[in-house]
Design a protein around this motif. Structure first.
Motif, PDB file in Angstrom:
ATOM      1  N   UNK A   1      43.383  47.483  50.705  1.00 33.53           N
ATOM      2  CA  UNK A   1      44.518  47.074  49.882  1.00 33.53           C
ATOM      3  C   UNK A   1      44.700  48.051  48.726  1.00 33.53           C
ATOM      4  N   UNK A   2      45.924  48.168  48.228  1.00 31.93           N
ATOM      5  CA  UNK A   2      46.213  48.995  47.069  1.00 31.93           C
ATOM      6  C   UNK A   2      46.416  48.078  45.873  1.00 31.93           C
ATOM      7  N   UNK A   3      45.421  48.083  44.977  1.00 29.07           N
ATOM      8  CA  UNK A   3      45.433  47.236  43.787  1.00 29.07           C
ATOM      9  C   UNK A   3      45.563  48.081  42.514  1.00 29.07           C
ATOM     10  N   UNK A   4      46.075  49.269  42.634  1.00 28.94           N
ATOM     11  CA  UNK A   4      46.157  50.156  41.482  1.00 28.94           C
ATOM     12  C   UNK A   4      46.892  49.475  40.324  1.00 28.94           C
ATOM     13  N   UNK A   5      46.228  49.460  39.159  1.00 26.54           N
ATOM     14  CA  UNK A   5      46.834  48.895  37.965  1.00 26.54           C
ATOM     15  C   UNK A   5      46.936  47.386  37.951  1.00 26.54           C
ATOM     16  N   UNK A   6      46.316  46.697  38.899  1.00 22.84           N
ATOM     17  CA  UNK A   6      46.396  45.235  38.968  1.00 22.84           C
ATOM     18  C   UNK A   6      45.583  44.588  37.846  1.00 22.84           C
ATOM     19  N   UNK A   7      46.009  43.405  37.435  1.00 22.85           N
ATOM     20  CA  UNK A   7      45.291  42.632  36.431  1.00 22.85           C
ATOM     21  C   UNK A   7      44.567  41.492  37.130  1.00 22.85           C
ATOM     22  N   UNK A   8      43.259  41.652  37.276  1.00 24.75           N
ATOM     23  CA  UNK A   8      42.402  40.650  37.921  1.00 24.75           C
ATOM     24  C   UNK A   8      41.489  39.995  36.890  1.00 24.75           C
ATOM     25  N   UNK A   9      41.920  39.952  35.646  1.00 22.49           N
ATOM     26  CA  UNK A   9      41.134  39.346  34.579  1.00 22.49           C
ATOM     27  C   UNK A   9      40.815  37.900  34.933  1.00 22.49           C
TER      28      UNK A   9
END
Length: 143
Positions: A71-79
């Motif tokens: 998957x491409x999660x570039x720059x995702x916010x998984x806080x």
């Protein structure tokens, strides 16, 4: 009344009892794919293989056991996200926020998790074989 059950029905019933449950909320999965925003969503067990989630808002989402392979999660916010047991093998997750995330027993084999924020993240048991972790704060034995 004498009730006879076919062997096929008995097998189907046995499989339903022993098969792992897919707990992901289908509406939440659809919302994530369409909008890349699903803070607090139940995505546990979801198949998000090769999903394009650039910049996705996944704060406090439940991704326990989810498949995020490639998957491409570039720059995702998984806080604060729960990624316990999730499969992120070969995922591209640079410049993500994993602050306070639960990555316990997650699979990060061959993933790119560079320049990630990881303050307070739980990383016990994470498999980082072949992963690029430059500037991520995730390492062998980290917690």
């Amino acid at each position: 009344m004498n009730l006879k059950l076919s062997p096929a029905l008995l097998i189907a019933a046995a499989l339903a009892i022993t098969a792992p449950a897919q707990a992901a909320n289908p509406a939440h999965v659809q919302r994530l794919i369409e909008t890349r925003s699903c803070a607090g969503c139940d995505l546990s067990g979801a198949d998000l293989t090769e999903a394009h989630l650039i910049g996705a808002d996944l704060r406090n989402a439940n991704l326990q056991g989810a498949n995020l392979t490639n998957a491409n999660l570039e720059g995702a916010d998984l806080t604060g996200a729960n990624l316990e047991g999730a499969n992120l093998s070969e995922a591209f997750a640079s410049n993500v926020s994993l602050n306070q995330a639960n990555l316990t027993d997650a699979n990060l084999k061959d993933a790119n998790v560079s320049n990630a924020e990881t303050a307070g993240a739980k990383t016990s048991g994470v498999d980082i074989t072949g992963a690029l972790l430059e500037g991520s704060g995730i390492s062998v034995g980290s917690d």
